[in-house]
Structures are given as structure tokens and as C-alpha cells.
Design an enzyme around this catalytic site. Structure first.
Site, PDB file in Angstrom:
ATOM      1  N   GLY A  22       0.817  -1.203   0.000  1.00 24.83           N
ATOM      2  CA  GLY A  22       0.000   0.000   0.000  1.00 24.83           C
ATOM      3  C   GLY A  22       0.843   1.241   0.000  1.00 24.83           C
TER       4      GLY A  22
ATOM      5  N   GLY B 219       0.262   5.452   1.027  1.00 27.34           N
ATOM      6  CA  GLY B 219      -0.664   6.468   1.494  1.00 27.34           C
ATOM      7  C   GLY B 219       0.004   7.824   1.535  1.00 27.34           C
ATOM      8  N   GLY B 220      -0.744   8.795   2.005  1.00 23.68           N
ATOM      9  CA  GLY B 220      -0.208  10.142   2.077  1.00 23.68           C
ATOM     10  C   GLY B 220       0.968  10.235   3.025  1.00 23.68           C
TER      11      GLY B 220
ATOM     12  N   GLY C 280       3.079   7.606   3.859  1.00 26.15           N
ATOM     13  CA  GLY C 280       4.176   6.677   3.672  1.00 26.15           C
ATOM     14  C   GLY C 280       3.734   5.407   2.970  1.00 26.15           C
TER      15      GLY C 280
ATOM     16  N   VAL D 265       3.357   1.094   2.831  1.00 22.44           N
ATOM     17  CA  VAL D 265       3.080  -0.038   3.712  1.00 22.44           C
ATOM     18  C   VAL D 265       3.646  -1.315   3.089  1.00 22.44           C
ATOM     19  CG1 VAL D 265       1.292  -1.275   4.955  1.00 22.44           C
ATOM     20  CG2 VAL D 265       0.955   1.124   4.384  1.00 22.44           C
TER      21      VAL D 265
ATOM     22  N   LYS E  42       4.300   0.029   8.265  1.00 20.04           N
ATOM     23  CA  LYS E  42       4.127   1.312   7.588  1.00 20.04           C
ATOM     24  C   LYS E  42       5.366   2.156   7.812  1.00 20.04           C
ATOM     25  CE  LYS E  42       0.540   4.776   6.989  1.00 20.04           C
ATOM     26  NZ  LYS E  42      -0.824   5.098   7.381  1.00 20.04           N
TER      27      LYS E  42
ATOM     28  N   ASP F  39     -11.949  11.310   8.618  1.00 17.29           N
ATOM     29  CA  ASP F  39     -11.570  10.852   7.281  1.00 17.29           C
ATOM     30  C   ASP F  39     -12.129   9.456   7.013  1.00 17.29           C
ATOM     31  OD1 ASP F  39     -10.453  11.135   4.794  1.00 17.29           O
ATOM     32  OD2 ASP F  39      -8.443  10.511   5.404  1.00 17.29           O
TER      33      ASP F  39
END
Ligand code: NAG
Ligand code: NAG
Ligand code: NAG
Ligand code: NAG
Ligand code: NAG
Ligand code: NAG
Ligand code: NAG
Ligand code: NAG
Ligand code: NAG
Length: 843
Positions: free
Chosen positions: A532, A534-535, A537, A539, A554, A650
Site C-alpha cells: 500500500g 498512502g499520504g 508513507g 506499507v 508502515k 476521514d
């Protein structure tokens, strides 16, 4: 830099351990009378234990210079006794020091019955209360005056010569610094001429006075924020309507337990607020950045909750960035120097006082002795998307941009020019104040936005070097950078784990695991299997060596800062544990690397299964229903069962993880916001994801847990349709009456079909109608209630759970009017309103 995470963790543990900074000294007195001396670390503590008075030191450095701090100076102050980091509510001498370093001063009643501080070495008076107002002292003597720190935080000097009624000779409430406490008055005594106003602190590092004032404007009877001693108001409260001010809507109905009054009569004109419960710790103050804020201290989270702040946008504070700097509405840092300029005082700047602005790095040509205008080698540097600085001089009869540039070049004092067809030629002869960088999205610029040409020396223009000295530090009070959010998240989850491990100590002794970087590297096969991004970092999948448990690791990017602001948020999340919230196993902080280790969620996130044709698995209706219910339970827990309410902020399919049996777990508390029990609202920066944002985010008003309810409603509709709400579906576009294309926005369509009784047509076609009609209808009803425009019309998560569990029934909801209005109007302009990209602008 030491491993901040570890340090933080230690802080929190210590903090949780000691349970708040209760005063150690139980025999503290609340008064100074003749013969008594308060010295050194002595404190006066008000009878109710709420306020303390004493001496403290702060380093004072020469104004404007970036030299090393001079010797410490002494101050006399009153602060909240229960708030761990000293938060002054009053400082003697208007915030100026009362004495230099060496010896520690003494507070006593002087021979003439005044409250005074003495230098114990010279026995000379360094400050006295009544000398401030130059009052002619009556025949009071040492023996009949006493200074008392009242329960309200007011320090009063009393004449007790009349035993039946003591007379107030002086009170600190008449000489406020930057804070207005309950029952104190802000405003004028028309008889004596006394004007009680708040003056900002110059910086975070000490209490000395800064440039901004908060006071009652004599002419308009409104509260104004202004540059002290000038007519430069940059914000006003609007008129008092008997209950609130027009520009502070937050005062109406939002603050239970507060009474606010604005009084104007022939003798006085003032603002005053009271609290019904004396134990409430609250303050109205003007912060170093020139904003007026009203805050309440939350014992649970050990943090200040901001009820409102004005002006809402930091750049609207006059001259906040000082000369030759640009204030940015959207970017961190808030202030940055213009090209060719560097920070005047790095020390001030880093302590949060940026009003000193920037200075030119290489002198202009004419300044170095070349007076012949035509010969000037200076050049102009264009700055676009700038809302122009003030104090421009308009040059009549200059007909072109070229001529305008010549006009500027011809005069050595000219610093910049701007030319526009409508406004003609503008030149600046002064320091450039209040330049603001505009946001560039939407293509819509302010009417006064334009290109400004900044005059620079030729040398500056040639230099190709990257502007390393450009300031990258912006200290913004109450701001939440992405990095800070990460930290909240990090530490919050650490605490989650702590409490969970406590509860399961039988099977899993020890606390959160501190991993070594080396081990994580091998356990993730050198971070090879990325699952994954994300904003905050990336994963990676890993497998613990000892237990062969699968984990998600992460890796956080970016620097981490600002432990203070959220220490609190952290201690409150310590009680969180719920089957529908994701579980943290451990962390790693070595050198610059920061990792979080979670339980691995084999089925990853909900969006993969709902929206992606490949990679995800098919979710049956009953699975979807269980997901809806699980998420509702998790949110209900966050909103209603914790010591402080927690707003996730969120909620979206990407943040709903699924375990092996598709049990949903809410993840990513990076944007979560903590709200106290007594105050259901919180003012915060816009956060979240477009498409799931409740309308109140856009209006900039304080938010409640109902923003999560709204986002949840949007997720429910996506569960039903199997498609993102905000995606245009071509088959749903239709011709509207005037021939233009109108997109049928799914939530609106869903609401309408629901009213028509035709919910099955909304269902994801992949389900082929295999779903329980009653459940589909129930989910659609709930979704439609959740996305109502007005938060009061939306259900609580508790109610949602009850409806989904089938415990209570649910009426037919009305159409969400706002959505309908926005998405059913052919002109597409308005549709951008709900879906503005939320820039992490900080206030
Ligand atoms: C002095 O005392 C008189 C009588 O007690 C009182 O009226 C007056 O206000 C006092 N003046 C000051 C400056 O305290
Ligand atoms: C104050 O009281 C003390 C002790 O009671 C006494 O010795 C002193 O003379 C008094 N001073 C004045 C100015 O009355
Ligand atoms: C003391 O105060 C009371 C109440 O205001 C007043 O009646 C009385 O005259 C005062 N006594 C003296 C000695 O001033
Ligand atoms: C404003 O005026 C007051 C009183 O005249 C003075 O003490 C103070 O230094 C002034 N402040 C500024 C920022 O000029
Ligand atoms: C606040 O309390 C004071 C003293 O108890 C009272 O005189 C004042 O009227 C109150 N003000 C408001 C706004 O309630
Ligand atoms: C405030 O009160 C004074 C005196 O009562 C009055 O003259 C003035 O008009 C009032 N100001 C406002 C803005 O109402
Ligand atoms: C005042 O607030 C405290 C702390 O929130 C609470 O324990 C207490 O019951 C309240 N008192 C009243 C009279 O409401
Ligand atoms: C002054 O202008 C002349 C050109 O007229 C230029 O050669 C000279 O370098 C300039 N002097 C300085 C100090 O920049
Ligand atoms: C430059 O501009 C300033 C401000 O308008 C003016 O006072 C000054 O006389 C000008 N100097 C010259 C040489 O034109």
C-alpha cells in the site's frame, strides 16, 4: 535529532503515570500582607486551587537581533495552576521584565502600602502595582493593605483599614496582558479613562508585549483586532445584537455554561463573559500570531480545545509575516521571504514571531552610489498570483508596463511596481507589507491578484543558487501539519496498544513492541513487498520471526515535530479498544526511520473490493451489510464511548480495512480530532477527503461528530452501488431542459429512488438483485439521513447502529436539499463547492 518517537512515548508514559500536575504544596497561601515576603519558588495559590502567582524567568534577547540570548530576566505572573505547561493569564508590568538576572526578586507590601517587587540585594523597588496608573496613594500603610489572589485569577490590593468593608486599591484585571478571564472586563471605564485591552505576546519564548491588540473600538462599540496604537484594524466583531456579535457566530448557543455580555452605558463600555461552573478552565486571549481565540482546558485529554478563533485565516492578520515576506494561504510554512531577501531575525522567526520580516541580501544598485537612473543595473523579478501589498502609490498618466518599470527604476526608494489595465501603474516606495500568495486552483483569482515586479540588484537576479536561506520554519499556533497528524496517529495507536495489552496481559505480556530497524528489514525481506501507499508513507508486508505472524509495516515519510500540542490527544485515546478499530503491534524509531507495525489485514481495504474489477473479491450483500454495521459500531464507539469524543474526520472506503473474515476495522487516525465531553464542537482545519466532506467543513464553522456521520452516509451509498459516488456515469447523464448535460449525482438519485420506493434499482449490478430488500431499503434510508445538509438533521452513530440492528425503525428521510441544489443545476460551477480539494491549510 534524538528518536522523537521514543522520547514522546516516554513523555506520555510519565504523563499517564503522574496523572496531571496537581500542586504539591497543600499549605499554599493566597495573600501577601505586611511582613510577608514571596520569594524564589514561593507561590500564591487561589483558594480554589485554580490559579498560581509567582516569579519566573525567560531569556530576553536584544530586539530584532539574531544574537545569542542575553541573561535571563525576571517576571511576575499568574498562571493556571492545573495546566502542566505554564500558561500565563497575567504578567506584571505589561509583560516587560521587572528585574535582571542574578538575584531572585521578592514580592512584598511596601512601606506606603503598595504591592511591590524588591531587589533583595539593593532593597530597591523594581516594580510596584499602583505606580502603573500613577495613582496618588491615600493614607494607606503597610499594616492595612493586603494583596490577595482571588478565585477568579484576579490579584487585588485591598485597603483593610475599614474592618466592615475593604476597598480595592488596585486589581490585575484592570491591567490585562494577553488574556481575558471569566468575569474580567475588556473595554473602557468612561469615567476614569481606563482602557482594558489585550496585547499579544511577542513570541512563544517569553511574555514581553507584541504588536497586536484586542480592544473595544470607541466609535463603533465593536471588538477589534488591530496593530496597537494605530488605526490599522484587521478584524472586527461586528455589532452586538444583545446575545452575540455578528462575526462570532460561535457564541450563539454553542457554549453551554457561558454567559456573555457587552455593556455600553454612560459609565462603561465592556465585554465580559462568565462561566456557570467555576471549575471550568477557560481563557479568551490574543495569541502571538494576532488571532483572538477562546479556549477551554480539557482535563481528560490535557489539552486546550479551541472554541473559535478570529480572524479565521492566519494571513488576514495584518503584517503577520513582516516586510518583504509572502503569506501563503495554503502552504506550510506560513511566511516565506521574497526572492533576494532573508529572514531578519532567525531567533524571533523560529519562536513564532515573524513580524520582523525579511531584509535584502544584496543592495540595490542606486543604493550603492549610482544615482544616474538610466544607468541603474537593477532588474525586476516578477511574482505572480500575489495579492498586492498595501501602501502602493498610484502613478497617474503612466500608460504601459514598460513606462511603469522606468518610473520605478528612476527612483531609488522604489521597491516594486505592478501594472494592470484597470488600475494602471502602482509603485511601492516602502517596505512591502501584506503580500499574500493566492491559491492557484480553480483558475479564479482575486480581483486584486496580479503580477508584482520586485526590484532586485542585478547580482541577485544572476545568481542561480537555490535560495537556501529561504525560511522553512513556520510556527503556527494550533496548526496541524501532516507530520503532526502522523504523530498523533502514531502515538495514539501506541496508547491503544498499551491499553489493549494491559487487558490481555495473560496471553501477551509486555507492552508495545519496540522493533529494531535491522529486524524489520529482514522481516519484510528488505521492504520488498509493498502492499500500500498512502499520504504518510508506504506499507509493506512482513512476517515476524518468532511468531511468524503476518504484519503490515508502515514506513512514515517526512520529519516529525510538535509533541506538545497533541500529548493530550494521546492520553485520551489511551482508553480506546474496539473490535472494529485496527490494532497496532509495535513501532520502530532509529535514527531518522519511523515505522509502525500493525496486525496484517489479509483483505486490505474496502475500496479494493468495491471499486476495482481486478484484485478484489466479490462482496455479497450480507457481507456488505455486516461491514456497514461494523463500521457504524466502531464510529459509535469513537463518538460516544470514550472519555473524550473522537472525530475520525476521514471516513472513506480506503480507511476501512477488512480482516480474513471481512470484519471491518477503521484505520488511520492521522486526521482524528478530539473533543471534550462538555463541548460537542471543535474548530479545526479542514481535513478529510473530497467526496466525503460534510458541508460544514466548507463553511469553516466548528465541526461535530456529525461530519463522520455524513462521510459514513456516503460510504453506505457506495456499498449499495458498488461505485464511487463522485464518478460520472455516462448512462446517467441526461439532457436538462436547456440542453446542457447535467450529471445525475448518485446520492441525489438514491434519495429520489428511495422516496419512489425503488431502491433495488440502485443496487450494484454485480449482486444481480441478490439482496434482502428490507435491508437495502434500511441502508438507503440511513444513508440518506446521514447526508442531510444540516448536522442536526443527521442521526447519531448510536441511532444508526440501532436502525441497522433492526432495533428501531427509521422514517423516510427528506431529500438532502443542498446536494440536490448543487448537483441538479446545469451550471457546473457550483458543483466544485462541495468537492474543493482540501489543502492542508493550517489555522
Ligand atoms: C482616597 O481616599 C478617599 C476617601 O477614602 C477616596 O474618596 C479617594 O477615592 C481615595 N483616592 C485614591 C486615589 O484612592
Ligand atoms: C504595623 O504593625 C506593627 C506590629 O503590629 C507595628 O510595630 C508597626 O508600628 C505598625 N506600623 C504602622 C505604620 O502602623
Ligand atoms: C466602613 O464602611 C462602612 C460600610 O461602607 C461605612 O458605613 C463606615 O462608615 C466605614 N467606616 C469608616 C471608619 O470609614
Ligand atoms: C502604544 O502606546 C503605549 C502608550 O502610549 C506605549 O506604552 C506602547 O509602547 C505603544 N506600543 C507600541 C507598539 O507602539
Ligand atoms: C458575571 O459575574 C459578575 C459577578 O458575579 C456579574 O456582576 C456580571 O453581571 C456577570 N456577567 C455576565 C455577563 O453574566
Ligand atoms: C454607547 O453608550 C453611549 C452612552 O450611553 C451612547 O452615547 C453611544 O451611542 C453608545 N454606543 C453605541 C454604539 O450604541
Ligand atoms: C463542574 O464541572 C466539574 C468538572 O467538569 C464537574 O465535576 C462538576 O460536577 C460541575 N459542577 C456543577 C455544579 O455542574
Ligand atoms: C554604476 O553604473 C555604471 C554604469 O553607468 C556601472 O558601470 C557601475 O558598475 C555602477 N556602479 C555600481 C557600484 O554598481
Ligand atoms: C521618490 O519617491 C518618493 C516617494 O514618492 C519621493 O518622495 C521622492 O521625491 C522621489 N525621488 C525622486 C528622485 O524622484
Amino acid at each position: 535529532m534524538p528518536p522523537l518517537l521514543c522520547a514522546l512515548f516516554a513523555i506520555i508514559v510519565v504523563h499517564l503515570g503522574d496523572g496531571g500536575g496537581a500542586p504539591a504544596c497543600s499549605a499554599a497561601r493566597d495573600a501577601v500582607s505586611a511582613g510577608h515576603v514571596l520569594a524564589g519558588k514561593d507561590r500564591l495559590v487561589s483558594n480554589n486551587g485554580k490559579f498560581a502567582l509567582g516569579f519566573f524567568t525567560a531569556p530576553v534577547h536584544a530586539a530584532g537581533e539574531s544574537s545569542a540570548p542575553n541573561q535571563d530576566k525576571w517576571f511576575l505572573g499568574i498562571w493556571f495552576n492545573k495546566v502542566p505547561s505554564q500558561t500565563n493569564v497575567w504578567v506584571a508590568n505589561g509583560g516587560e521584565p521587572i528585574m535582571d538576572g542574578a538575584a531572585s526578586p521578592e514580592l512584598t507590601i511596601s512601606d506606603d502600602g503598595d504591592l511591590a517587587t524588591l531587589n533583595p540585594l539593593t532593597k530597591s523597588i523594581t516594580w510596584s502595582a499602583r505606580s502603573i496608573i500613577g495613582a496618588t496613594k491615600n493614607s494607606t500603610t503597610t499594616n492595612n493593605t493586603v494583596a490577595v489572589l482571588l478565585n477568579s485569577g484576579n490579584l487585588v490590593l485591598l485597603d483593610t483599614s475599614n474592618l466592615s468593608e475593604s476597598r480595592t486599591l488596585w486589581q490585575s484585571f484592570d491591567h490585562p496582558t494577553d488574556t481575558l478571564l471569566p468575569s474580567a472586563k475588556l473595554g473602557r471605564d468612561k469615567v476614569t479613562g481606563l482602557n482594558r485591552r489585550l496585547i499579544s505576546k511577542k513570541s512563544m519564548a517569553g511574555p514581553w508585549p507584541g504588536p497586536f491588540c484586542f480592544e473595544v473600538d470607541d466609535d463603533t462599540s465593536q471588538l477589534v483586532l488591530k496593530l496597537c496604537n494605530s488605526s490599522m484594524d484587521y478584524w472586527s466583531s461586528g455589532a452586538w445584537n444583545g446575545q452575540s456579535f455578528t462575526s462570532i457566530p460561535e457564541l450563539t448557543g454553542n457554549t453551554p455554561g457561558f454567559h456573555i455580555a457587552f455593556v455600553n452605558n454612560s459609565r462603561e463600555e465592556f465585554l465580559q463573559f462568565n462561566v456557570t461552573n467555576e471549575t471550568v478552565v477557560t481563557r479568551n486571549f490574543i495569541d502571538v500570531n494576532g488571532q483572538n481565540k477562546h479556549q477551554v482546558w480539557l482535563d481528560g485529554s490535557q489539552d486546550w480545545l479551541t472554541l473559535y478563533s478570529n480572524p479565521k485565516i492566519q494571513c488576514d492578520v495584518y503584517g503577520i509575516c513582516g516586510p518583504f515576506a509572502v503569506c501563503s494561504y495554503s502552504l506550510m510554512p506560513l511566511c516565506s521571504c521574497m526572492k533576494g531577501f532573508s529572514v531578519r531575525s532567525q531567533v524571533d522567526w523560529e519562536q513564532g514571531d515573524q513580524t520582523g520580516g525579511c531584509v535584502r541580501e544584496s543592495p540595490l544598485d542606486c543604493a550603492s552610489g549610482n544615482t544616474s537612473a538610466a544607468a541603474s543595473t537593477d532588474k525586476f523579478y516578477p511574482m505572480s498570483m500575489i495579492s498586492l501589498p498595501d501602501r502602493a502609490q498610484s502613478m497617474q498618466g503612466v500608460g504601459s508596463s514598460d513606462d511603469c518599470s522606468k518610473v520605478c527604476l528612476n527612483n531609488c526608494s522604489c521597491t516594486a511596481y505592478s501594472y494592470g489595465n484597470s488600475r494602471g501603474c502602482l509603485v511601492w516606495h516602502t517596505e512591502l507589507f501584506n503580500a499574500k500568495q493566492q491559491q492557484s486552483h480553480g483558475g479564479e483569482t482575486d480581483s486584486d491578484g496580479g503580477i508584482m515586479y520586485l526590484r532586485l540588484s542585478a547580482r541577485e537576479m544572476q545568481s542561480r543558487r537555490s535560495n537556501k536561506r529561504r525560511v522553512t520554519v513556520g510556527v503556527v499556533v494550533g496548526a496541524c501539519t501532516a507530520a503532526l497528524c502522523v504523530l498523533v496517529f502514531v502515538v495514539a495507536l501506541i496508547i491503544v496498544r498499551r491499553s489493549r495489552t494491559k487487558n490481555r496481559s495473560s496471553q501477551n505480556c509486555g507492552s508495545l513492541v519496540a522493533f529494531r530497524h535491522k529486524d524489520l528489514r529482514s522481516e519484510t525481506k528488505n521492504f520488498s513487498e509493498k502492499i500500500g501507499e498512502g499520504g504518510f508513507g508506504s506499507v509493506f508486508k512482513g512476517q515476524l520471526r518468532d511468531s511468524s505472524t503476518c504484519v503490515a509495516v508502515k514506513r512514515l515519510d517526512g520529519s516529525l515535530q510538535g509533541e506538545k500540542q497533541f500529548r493530550a490527544e494521546v492520553s485520551s485515546i489511551g482508553t480506546i479498544q474496539h473490535i472494529n478499530l485496527v490494532n497496532l503491534i509495535g513501532f520502530c524509531c532509529e535514527g531518522d526511520s519511523r515505522f509502525l507495525v500493525y496486525e496484517h489485514m489479509p483483505n486490505r481495504s474496502l475500496d479494493i473490493h468495491l471499486f476495482r474489477s481486478n484484485g478484489g473479491s466479490f462482496l455479497s450483500w450480507s457481507t456488505r451489510y455486516q461491514i456497514a454495521l461494523g463500521v457504524a459500531r466502531g464510529l459509535c464507539y469513537l463518538h460516544e464511548s470514550c472519555r473524550d469524543r473522537i472525530i475520525h474526520c476521514d471516513i472513506k472506503p480506503q480507511n476501512i480495512l477488512l480482516d480474513a473474515s471481512f470484519l471491518p476495522k477503521i484505520a488511520d487516525f492521522g486526521m482524528a480530532k478530539f473533543v471534550g465531553r462538555d463541548f460537542s464542537r471543535v474548530l479545526t482545519t479542514m481535513r478529510g477527503t473530497m467526496g466525503y466532506l460534510a458541508p460544514e467543513w466548507i463553511s469553516g464553522s466548528a465541526i461535530t461528530p456529525k461530519v463522520d456521520v455524513y462521510s459514513y452516509g456516503m460510504v453506505l451509498l457506495e456499498l449499495v452501488s458498488g461505485t464511487m459516488n463522485s464518478v460520472r456515469r455516462s448512462d446517467e447523464e441526461r439532457e436538462s431542459s436547456d440542453g446542457s448535460h447535467a450529471v445525475v449525482y448518485f446520492p441525489v438519485q438514491a434519495a429520489r429512488k428511495l422516496l419512489e420506493g425503488d431502491v433495488m434499482s440502485l443496487l450494484d449490478q454485480k449482486l444481480r438483485g441478490e439482496a434482502d430488500f428490507k435491508e437495502v431499503e434500511r441502508v438507503c434510508k440511513v444513508a440518506c439521513w446521514c447526508i442531510q445538509d444540516d448536522e442536526v438533521d443527521r442521526p447519531t452513530m448510536g441511532q444508526v447502529v440501532q436502525v441497522l440492528e433492526g432495533v428501531v425503525d427509521c422514517d423516510m428521510p427528506p431529500l438532502p436539499r443542498l446536494l440536490q441544489r448543487i448537483f441538479e443545476t446545469p451550471s457546473s460551477v457550483s458543483s466544485s463547492v462541495l468537492f474543493v480539494a482540501s489543502s492542508p491549510e493550517c489555522r
